[in-house]
Design an enzyme around this catalytic site. Structure first.
Site, short mmCIF file in Angstrom:
data_model
loop_
_atom_site.label_atom_id
_atom_site.label_comp_id
_atom_site.label_asym_id
_atom_site.label_seq_id
_atom_site.Cartn_x
_atom_site.Cartn_y
_atom_site.Cartn_z
N GLY A 74 62.32 85.55 75.55
CA GLY A 74 63.16 84.76 74.20
C GLY A 74 61.87 84.28 73.58
O GLY A 74 60.75 84.83 73.43
N ILE A 193 55.73 78.51 74.15
CA ILE A 193 56.49 78.93 75.34
C ILE A 193 57.50 79.90 74.91
O ILE A 193 58.37 79.65 74.05
CB ILE A 193 56.93 77.47 75.94
N CYS A 223 56.36 81.93 65.46
CA CYS A 223 57.73 81.46 66.33
C CYS A 223 58.61 81.29 65.35
O CYS A 223 59.68 80.71 65.36
CB CYS A 223 57.39 80.10 67.11
#
Length: 273
Positions: A74, A193, A223
């Site tokens: 993801g 993460i 991100c």
């Protein structure tokens, strides 16, 4: 949760090629699914590499065509490289899998690691990872880069990243570079993460910036976040911090958080009649 096994795969001169590590993740993942291996955390450094999760947009990739490895986790695009401690927890979770709870456990372990080194970190609502919080907007300095004229550069009093849909921080100098977020006193991410869960077993994981050259992040939109930046333990603490120092602390807190977690399957909400 069963006792964790830690595998230190390679650091420094022995940093592990991303594809090699990805192949090893898949091998361990298959073994864990078949109950032929225990829950395992692979820890390593990578040579410099950009990786892009499934939600990465073309507008977030390097402008110069630098190669990017597209992966099945993801999240969006990020960078891995020297000075960054990367961890891949490969764990079997109860079904239905609670992905958010797994991410929160990783965040908690990293928050504890940073605290042990004397750095307060936090979560940011709606944004995964671990963050160093910036000053309130009204208290941030109008940071300017040096220019040919006195006071050259752009002020962030009116931040075009928030108002200009076509504005691209990759093209507009150090005022907007993710690596300079600390000077601007903005929120800045110290650990990213991104995970995948397949057959009830986790893959991929976290990357903690210990002492990397954060300018690598300036070539992308890290991100996919345009209005914040990146941090590192060394920069925030104002002293040298090494991977060797952080490794045993990371293992300690991952073991404490993950082994002692009260794992519960994700609750299923029944539709009302």
């Amino acid at each position: 949760m069963s006792e964790l096994r830690f595998v230190r795969m390679g650091f420094g001169a022995d940093a592990v090629d991303y594809q090699v590590a990805w192949d090893e993740q898949r091998r361990v993942h298959a073994a864990r699914f078949a109950d032929e291996a225990p829950d395992t955390v692979i820890l390593l450094e990578h040579p410099p590499v950009y990786t892009a999760g499934r939600r990465t947009e073309d507008s977030e990739r390097p402008l110069d065509g630098t190669p990017v490895i597209d992966v099945d986790r993801g999240g969006k695009i990020t960078w891995h490289g020297p000075g960054q401690l990367v961890g891949y927890p490969i764990q079997k979770l109860p079904r239905p899998v609670d992905v958010v709870a797994h991410v929160r456990r990783l965040e908690e372990a990293i928050i504890r690691v940073c605290a042990e080194f004397g750095l307060e970190t936090s979560r940011v609502e709606g944004r995964s990872g671990v963050w160093v919080l910036g000053d309130p907007v009204e208290q941030r300095p109008a940071w300017r880069s040096p220019g040919p004229e006195a006071g050259g550069g752009l002020s962030l009093d009116l931040d075009p990243r928030l108002t200009g849909e076509e504005f691209d921080p990759r093209l507009n100098g150090p005022e907007y570079a993710p690596s300079n977020a600390g000077q601007r006193r903005e929120d800045r991410k110290i650990a990213a993460i991104g995970i995948r869960v397949a057959k009830g077993v986790t893959m991929h994981g976290f990357a903690l910036n210990v002492n990397p050259d954060n300018k690598w992040f300036d070539r992308i939109i890290p991100c996919g976040i345009r209005d914040a930046g990146v941090a590192s333990l060394a920069a925030e603490l104002g002293r040298d911090v090494t991977i060797e120092e952080v490794l045993p602390v990371m293992e300690k807190h991952l073991r404490d958080v993950l082994e002692n977690a009260d794992l519960k399957p994700r609750p299923i909400e029944k539709a009302s009649a």
